[in-house]
Design an enzyme around this catalytic site. Structure first.
Site, mmCIF file in Angstrom:
data_model
loop_
_atom_site.group_PDB
_atom_site.id
_atom_site.type_symbol
_atom_site.label_atom_id
_atom_site.label_comp_id
_atom_site.label_asym_id
_atom_site.label_seq_id
_atom_site.Cartn_x
_atom_site.Cartn_y
_atom_site.Cartn_z
ATOM 1 N N HIS A 286 0.880 -1.187 0.000
ATOM 2 C CA HIS A 286 0.000 0.000 0.000
ATOM 3 C C HIS A 286 0.911 1.228 0.000
ATOM 4 C CE1 HIS A 286 -3.498 2.367 0.598
ATOM 5 N NE2 HIS A 286 -3.862 2.024 1.822
ATOM 6 N N HIS B 232 -2.068 -2.497 -9.689
ATOM 7 C CA HIS B 232 -3.063 -1.919 -8.793
ATOM 8 C C HIS B 232 -4.288 -2.813 -8.783
ATOM 9 C CE1 HIS B 232 -5.736 0.964 -6.884
ATOM 10 N NE2 HIS B 232 -4.631 1.543 -6.453
ATOM 11 N N ASP C 85 2.822 5.578 -7.009
ATOM 12 C CA ASP C 85 4.063 5.547 -6.243
ATOM 13 C C ASP C 85 5.303 5.347 -7.088
ATOM 14 O OD1 ASP C 85 2.973 6.045 -3.785
ATOM 15 O OD2 ASP C 85 2.318 3.980 -3.558
HETATM 16 N N1 CMC Z 1 5.341 -7.042 -10.257
HETATM 17 C C1 CMC Z 1 5.230 -8.274 -10.813
HETATM 18 N N2 CMC Z 1 4.094 -8.977 -10.895
HETATM 19 C C2 CMC Z 1 2.991 -8.406 -10.380
HETATM 20 C C3 CMC Z 1 3.012 -7.129 -9.794
HETATM 21 C C4 CMC Z 1 4.249 -6.451 -9.754
HETATM 22 N N3 CMC Z 1 4.315 -5.216 -9.197
HETATM 23 N N4 CMC Z 1 1.779 -6.810 -9.360
HETATM 24 C C5 CMC Z 1 1.009 -7.851 -9.653
HETATM 25 N N5 CMC Z 1 1.729 -8.819 -10.275
HETATM 26 C C6 CMC Z 1 1.222 -10.087 -10.811
HETATM 27 C C7 CMC Z 1 0.905 -11.077 -9.704
HETATM 28 O O1 CMC Z 1 2.018 -11.883 -9.390
HETATM 29 C C8 CMC Z 1 -0.223 -11.869 -10.337
HETATM 30 O O2 CMC Z 1 0.324 -12.752 -11.265
HETATM 31 P P1 CMC Z 1 -0.378 -14.222 -11.519
HETATM 32 O O3 CMC Z 1 -1.757 -13.918 -12.048
HETATM 33 O O4 CMC Z 1 0.516 -14.900 -12.508
HETATM 34 O O5 CMC Z 1 -0.401 -14.902 -10.191
HETATM 35 C C9 CMC Z 1 -0.998 -10.820 -11.137
HETATM 36 O O6 CMC Z 1 -0.017 -9.816 -11.463
HETATM 37 C C10 CMC Z 1 -2.156 -10.185 -10.367
HETATM 38 O O7 CMC Z 1 -1.630 -9.602 -9.184
HETATM 39 P P2 CMC Z 1 -2.305 -9.656 -7.758
HETATM 40 O O8 CMC Z 1 -1.229 -9.671 -6.717
HETATM 41 O O9 CMC Z 1 -3.324 -10.742 -7.711
HETATM 42 O O10 CMC Z 1 -3.054 -8.264 -7.750
HETATM 43 P P3 CMC Z 1 -3.651 -7.544 -6.494
HETATM 44 O O11 CMC Z 1 -4.765 -6.724 -6.995
HETATM 45 O O12 CMC Z 1 -3.950 -8.516 -5.411
HETATM 46 O O13 CMC Z 1 -2.448 -6.621 -5.957
HETATM 47 C C11 CMC Z 1 -0.946 -4.800 -5.710
HETATM 48 C C12 CMC Z 1 -2.287 -5.282 -6.281
HETATM 49 C C13 CMC Z 1 -0.858 -3.289 -5.832
HETATM 50 C C14 CMC Z 1 -0.858 -5.162 -4.204
HETATM 51 C C15 CMC Z 1 0.192 -5.498 -6.502
HETATM 52 O O14 CMC Z 1 0.110 -5.145 -7.870
HETATM 53 C C16 CMC Z 1 1.565 -5.123 -5.951
HETATM 54 O O15 CMC Z 1 2.017 -5.746 -4.978
HETATM 55 N N6 CMC Z 1 2.259 -4.118 -6.551
HETATM 56 C C17 CMC Z 1 3.534 -3.658 -6.037
HETATM 57 C C18 CMC Z 1 3.322 -2.800 -4.822
HETATM 58 C C19 CMC Z 1 2.784 -1.421 -5.149
HETATM 59 O O16 CMC Z 1 3.277 -0.744 -6.042
HETATM 60 N N7 CMC Z 1 1.781 -0.974 -4.366
HETATM 61 C C20 CMC Z 1 1.216 0.385 -4.487
HETATM 62 C C21 CMC Z 1 -0.211 0.381 -4.917
HETATM 63 S S1 CMC Z 1 -0.739 2.025 -5.413
HETATM 64 C C22 CMC Z 1 -0.657 2.970 -4.011
HETATM 65 C C23 CMC Z 1 -1.723 2.652 -3.059
HETATM 66 O O17 CMC Z 1 -2.905 2.840 -3.418
HETATM 67 O O18 CMC Z 1 -1.399 2.258 -1.953
#
Ligand code: CMC
Length: 428
Positions: A266, A309, A367
């Protein structure tokens, strides 16, 4: 309000269950599943992937179109033409202020920027190297001890004064947590300065010399505050609502929000982006590709921080404004060729052309660039999430206030139990 009905049949139940379907003013329809409880059935949705936890009229996001509206106004228009204080008014009260309302609101905020002198004592309890987020969490929660007289959460006036106090004092406490960390004396707020300007003054001035706030930095900081102000039911806002649903006081609720924001998935992501760019080190094609491959590797925990996201499946409109602001600030500082910016831009370019990221609709989020701009302004990395918290306070308090202004229930999810069935304690 129910326009249509959904019908659910469940194996083992002799009759179909009819559930109302509601339409909001924009966005997907929702099926009201509350009546399922009476049928002995719960829904199962870990991570709230498909669950609307509340009604809200504050912020709308269309993840497919990369759209973010605050009270109907697009974020790019607000970032261009409004300012953070005006946005706070809009989020809290629902409409843009007229001149008189703006002046009054701004002066109420400036009149509450100072913290009680005894708050200073809290800081001494922290180790000097404490992460400023831990200080923020503790001190904001501690504010509750100072305002017993105005904490009747059923009273709109008490909720409003709590909101004003929080908006006003967050920059002061945030800057104090930094000063404590670097061993410099706390700086009093200056009420002749604007919101972002005053924050920079409290961060960077010392009693020894004159400090003029760089207007380019003040404008950029104001925009950073705006871009982080609210984002509907994100993890920290949902945490604030959940804590608030118990009737907890606003300072405790915001402190809970700060704790939720701290995580790297987050608000902690902006700090993590800089750490990642440091780790990458240089912008050679081969090197960047190595990190892209790591991010794609399921056996590697590494993720491209600042990418992806839960809601945005196109682009994050905040990232677009943030990227432009980063370019502007670095150009004005004569650092358009900043090595970390070079790495970030190349990383973004390579990722956006990579099948893995395209398929999963992973785009840079807010971010991805915010850390670079904050660093260029001299803000230390451990303060990045603190700044996010300062900015998000208005979102948190507006949602808390919206919830309490309406009828609400304590937030109490259910579970799919997978543990032992009942068993007897062994007799010895
Ligand atoms: N790098 C590589 N792979 C990724 C990433 C990433 N940053 N984000 C998602 N994926 C992959 C993930 O491994 C999954 O792959 P698969 O379908 O093969 O298992 C797929 O994309 C879907 O991801 P998810 O984790 O199920 O998506 P989510 O909606 O649960 O998570 C997130 C969203 C923001 C937590 C995640 O994208 C992440 O951890 N990003 C990096 C951290 C980040 O930048 N966070 C800031 C968010 S914006 C600011 C805020 O609002 O706080």
């Amino acid at each position: 309000m129910a326009d249509r009905k959904a019908t659910l049949t469940v194996d083992g139940l002799d009759k179909a269950i009819e559930l109302p379907v509601y339409s909001g003013s924009m966005g997907p329809d929702v099926v009201d599943v509350r009546d399922l409880v009476g049928q002995g059935i719960f829904t199962y949705d870990p991570g709230f992937m498909a669950t609307s936890s509340c009604q809200s009229a504050i912020t709308y996001i269309d993840g497919e179109q990369g759209m973010l509206l605050h009270r109907g106004y697009p974020i790019d228009q607000l970032a261009e033409s409004s300012n953070y204080v005006e946005l706070c008014y809009l989020l809290l009260f629902g409409e843009l202020p007229n001149d008189e309302q703006y002046t009054d609101f701004e002066s109420r905020i400036t009149n509450h920027t100072m913290v009680h002198d005894q708050i200073n004592n809290f800081f001494k309890g922290f180790r000097r190297d404490a992460h400023p987020m831990s200080i923020l969490c503790g001190v904001v929660g501690g504010l509750a001890a100072f305002y017993h007289d105005h904490m009747d959460i059923t009273q709109p006036e008490d909720r409003e004064i709590s909101a004003i106090r929080l908006i006003a004092k967050m920059p002061t406490i945030a800057a104090m947590s930094y000063k404590y960390n670097v061993g410099q004396p706390f700086r009093c707020p200056r009420n002749d300065l604007g919101y972002a300007e005053n924050f920079l003054h409290m961060m960077f001035s010392t009693p020894c010399e004159r400090y003029e706030v760089n207007p380019v930095f003040a404008k950029a900081m104001d925009r950073i505050f705006m871009l982080h102000a609210d984002h509907e039911q994100n993890a920290s806002t949902s945490t604030v609502r959940l804590a608030g649903s118990t009737g907890a006081n606003p300072f405790a609720c915001i402190s809970a929000g700060i704790a939720a924001l701290w995580g790297p998935a987050h608000g902690g992501a902006n700090e993590a982006v800089l750490a990642m760019l440091d780790e990458i080190g240089d912008d050679s094609e081969e090197n960047i590709q190595r990190f892209i491959n790591k991010a794609k590797d399921k056996d590697d925990n590494f993720k491209l921080m600042g990418f992806g996201h839960r809601v945005y499946r196109n682009f994050d409109p905040r990232a677009k404004v943030m990227k432009e602001t980063t370019d502007e600030v670095l150009a004005q500082l004569g650092r358009a060729d900043d090595p970390q910016l070079r790495i970030a831009k190349r990383l973004e370019q390579i990722a956006l052309e990579d099948e893995y990221f395209i398929e999963r609709q992973l785009y840079p989020n807010v971010d991805f660039y915010s850390g670079i701009i904050l660093k260029a302004m001299g803000i230390p990395t451990n303060m990045f999430t603190v700044i996010f918290a300062v900015a998000r306070t208005i979102g948190w308090i507006s949602h808390w206030n919206e919830m309490l202004s309406d009828s609400y229930k304590i937030n109490r999810p259910r579970q799919l139990y997978t543990g032992h069935t009942k068993r007897d304690y062994p007799t010895k």
